[in-house]
Design a protein around this motif. Structure first.
Motif, PDB file in Angstrom:
ATOM      1  N   ALA A  77     -47.457   0.121  30.573  1.00 35.42           N
ATOM      2  CA  ALA A  77     -48.267  -0.960  31.142  1.00 35.42           C
ATOM      3  C   ALA A  77     -49.181  -1.624  30.107  1.00 35.42           C
ATOM      4  N   TYR A  78     -49.489  -0.936  29.002  1.00 37.55           N
ATOM      5  CA  TYR A  78     -50.305  -1.568  27.957  1.00 37.55           C
ATOM      6  C   TYR A  78     -49.641  -2.832  27.410  1.00 37.55           C
ATOM      7  N   THR A  79     -48.323  -2.857  27.503  1.00 37.13           N
ATOM      8  CA  THR A  79     -47.564  -4.039  27.080  1.00 37.13           C
ATOM      9  C   THR A  79     -48.159  -5.328  27.633  1.00 37.13           C
ATOM     10  N   HIS A  80     -48.628  -5.226  28.865  1.00 37.84           N
ATOM     11  CA  HIS A  80     -48.984  -6.438  29.597  1.00 37.84           C
ATOM     12  C   HIS A  80     -50.408  -6.922  29.343  1.00 37.84           C
ATOM     13  N   TYR A  81     -51.247  -6.041  28.759  1.00 40.38           N
ATOM     14  CA  TYR A  81     -52.645  -6.478  28.598  1.00 40.38           C
ATOM     15  C   TYR A  81     -53.391  -5.919  27.400  1.00 40.38           C
ATOM     16  N   SER A  82     -52.761  -5.072  26.594  1.00 40.28           N
ATOM     17  CA  SER A  82     -53.545  -4.465  25.507  1.00 40.28           C
ATOM     18  C   SER A  82     -53.527  -5.330  24.231  1.00 40.28           C
ATOM     19  N   TYR A  83     -54.556  -6.146  24.102  1.00 37.24           N
ATOM     20  CA  TYR A  83     -54.686  -6.929  22.869  1.00 37.24           C
ATOM     21  C   TYR A  83     -55.007  -6.010  21.701  1.00 37.24           C
ATOM     22  N   ALA A  84     -55.576  -4.843  21.999  1.00 39.85           N
ATOM     23  CA  ALA A  84     -55.895  -3.893  20.923  1.00 39.85           C
ATOM     24  C   ALA A  84     -54.611  -3.319  20.312  1.00 39.85           C
ATOM     25  N   ILE A  85     -53.633  -3.023  21.158  1.00 40.09           N
ATOM     26  CA  ILE A  85     -52.345  -2.536  20.621  1.00 40.09           C
ATOM     27  C   ILE A  85     -51.630  -3.684  19.909  1.00 40.09           C
ATOM     28  N   ARG A  86     -51.717  -4.863  20.476  1.00 45.79           N
ATOM     29  CA  ARG A  86     -51.126  -6.022  19.806  1.00 45.79           C
ATOM     30  C   ARG A  86     -51.713  -6.186  18.387  1.00 45.79           C
ATOM     31  N   ASP A  87     -53.027  -6.101  18.285  1.00 42.62           N
ATOM     32  CA  ASP A  87     -53.675  -6.273  16.979  1.00 42.62           C
ATOM     33  C   ASP A  87     -53.280  -5.169  16.010  1.00 42.62           C
ATOM     34  N   VAL A  97     -40.266  -2.692  17.115  1.00 42.35           N
ATOM     35  CA  VAL A  97     -39.423  -3.228  18.190  1.00 42.35           C
ATOM     36  C   VAL A  97     -40.013  -2.796  19.528  1.00 42.35           C
ATOM     37  N   GLU A  98     -40.164  -3.755  20.429  1.00 40.07           N
ATOM     38  CA  GLU A  98     -40.677  -3.484  21.785  1.00 40.07           C
ATOM     39  C   GLU A  98     -39.508  -3.154  22.707  1.00 40.07           C
ATOM     40  N   VAL A  99     -39.589  -2.043  23.424  1.00 41.10           N
ATOM     41  CA  VAL A  99     -38.512  -1.705  24.363  1.00 41.10           C
ATOM     42  C   VAL A  99     -39.086  -1.342  25.738  1.00 41.10           C
ATOM     43  N   SER A 112     -43.892  -9.569  33.555  1.00 44.36           N
ATOM     44  CA  SER A 112     -43.065 -10.432  32.708  1.00 44.36           C
ATOM     45  C   SER A 112     -43.829 -10.905  31.474  1.00 44.36           C
ATOM     46  N   GLN A 113     -45.157 -10.751  31.502  1.00 43.43           N
ATOM     47  CA  GLN A 113     -45.914 -11.111  30.298  1.00 43.43           C
ATOM     48  C   GLN A 113     -46.045  -9.897  29.377  1.00 43.43           C
ATOM     49  N   SER A 114     -45.671 -10.091  28.124  1.00 47.21           N
ATOM     50  CA  SER A 114     -45.904  -9.051  27.116  1.00 47.21           C
ATOM     51  C   SER A 114     -46.838  -9.634  26.072  1.00 47.21           C
ATOM     52  N   VAL A 115     -47.988  -8.986  25.872  1.00 47.74           N
ATOM     53  CA  VAL A 115     -48.914  -9.484  24.845  1.00 47.74           C
ATOM     54  C   VAL A 115     -48.537  -8.961  23.460  1.00 47.74           C
ATOM     55  N   ILE A 116     -47.552  -8.070  23.397  1.00 49.39           N
ATOM     56  CA  ILE A 116     -47.139  -7.546  22.080  1.00 49.39           C
ATOM     57  C   ILE A 116     -45.863  -8.225  21.557  1.00 49.39           C
ATOM     58  N   LYS A 117     -45.204  -8.975  22.425  1.00 49.28           N
ATOM     59  CA  LYS A 117     -43.900  -9.561  22.077  1.00 49.28           C
ATOM     60  C   LYS A 117     -43.921 -10.330  20.744  1.00 49.28           C
ATOM     61  N   ASP A 118     -44.924 -11.174  20.583  1.00 47.69           N
ATOM     62  CA  ASP A 118     -44.944 -12.055  19.409  1.00 47.69           C
ATOM     63  C   ASP A 118     -45.193 -11.338  18.086  1.00 47.69           C
ATOM     64  N   VAL A 119     -45.682 -10.107  18.152  1.00 46.80           N
ATOM     65  CA  VAL A 119     -45.916  -9.378  16.902  1.00 46.80           C
ATOM     66  C   VAL A 119     -44.829  -8.315  16.659  1.00 46.80           C
ATOM     67  N   CYS A 120     -43.842  -8.291  17.552  1.00 50.19           N
ATOM     68  CA  CYS A 120     -42.707  -7.372  17.377  1.00 50.19           C
ATOM     69  C   CYS A 120     -41.502  -8.167  16.888  1.00 50.19           C
ATOM     70  N   ILE A 121     -40.554  -7.495  16.254  1.00 51.69           N
ATOM     71  CA  ILE A 121     -39.394  -8.227  15.741  1.00 51.69           C
ATOM     72  C   ILE A 121     -38.372  -8.514  16.840  1.00 51.69           C
ATOM     73  N   ALA A 122     -38.426  -7.749  17.946  1.00 53.58           N
ATOM     74  CA  ALA A 122     -37.508  -7.994  19.058  1.00 53.58           C
ATOM     75  C   ALA A 122     -38.077  -7.342  20.308  1.00 53.58           C
ATOM     76  N   GLN A 123     -37.631  -7.860  21.465  1.00 50.61           N
ATOM     77  CA  GLN A 123     -37.978  -7.246  22.748  1.00 50.61           C
ATOM     78  C   GLN A 123     -36.674  -6.884  23.457  1.00 50.61           C
ATOM     79  N   ILE A 124     -36.539  -5.618  23.824  1.00 51.46           N
ATOM     80  CA  ILE A 124     -35.320  -5.157  24.509  1.00 51.46           C
ATOM     81  C   ILE A 124     -35.749  -4.544  25.838  1.00 51.46           C
ATOM     82  N   SER A 125     -35.197  -5.061  26.920  1.00 55.28           N
ATOM     83  CA  SER A 125     -35.715  -4.698  28.229  1.00 55.28           C
ATOM     84  C   SER A 125     -34.592  -4.637  29.243  1.00 55.28           C
TER      85      SER A 125
END
Ligand code: DQA
Length: 147
Positions: A77-87, A97-99, A112-125
């Motif tokens: 669930a951190y995928t959806h709101y953790s700007y700290a993990i994104r940073d 890679v985000e999975v 459906s929102q991932s705040v880490i997507k843009d800093v990962c090389i790919a998203q696999i879901s």
């Protein structure tokens, strides 16, 4: 030998018990065994880490930056709101890679929102445990490009 780290975020330690209709019936340990097997087949040294705590995941990302060549992360669930993990992902230079086991784009709107997507090389879901193996494939492709 390339070194990869697989990070599982919160509640993923309950795989097998947790909402099996969504996440499947394979236990966490079985999935980890299969991840280790898949990593070996791709010629990787692999370690697996799970935490239910945001700070512990951030500490692990920092630590990994000098030890591993790439990371596969299911941040739960951190995928959806953790700007700290994104940073933290953004701060480290190794590919991440985000999975996700489930298809986050066909569930509740907030997933459906991932705040880490843009800093990962790919998203696999949406491929169940196979998402992790496909994540390893993404890293392999990146390593081969760099060789
Ligand atoms: C998940 C999807 C997330 O929305 C959820 O909070 C999880 C697991 C997945 O693997 O499908 O904990 O990341």
């Amino acid at each position: 030998m390339k070194k990869v780290l697989v990070i599982h975020g919160p509640n993923l330690n309950l795989l097998g018990e947790r909402e099996p209709g969504i996440y499947g019936t394979d236990s966490f340990d079985n999935i980890n065994n299969e991840i280790m097997q898949n990593a070996k087949e791709r010629g990787f040294y692999c370690e697996i880490f799970q935490s239910n705590h945001e700070g512990a995941i951030i500490d692990k990302l920092h630590e990994a930056r000098k030890v591993f060549d790439g990371i596969v992360i299911n941040a739960g669930a951190y995928t959806h709101y953790s700007y700290a993990i994104r940073d933290a992902i953004s701060a480290i230079k190794i590919p991440v890679v985000e999975v996700h086991l489930s298809d986050i784009h066909s569930r509740e709107g907030f997933r459906s929102q991932s705040v880490i997507k843009d800093v990962c090389i790919a998203q696999i879901s949406g491929y169940g445990k196979k998402s992790y193996f496909l994540g390893l494939d993404e890293l392999k492709a990146v390593f081969e490009k760099g060789d």
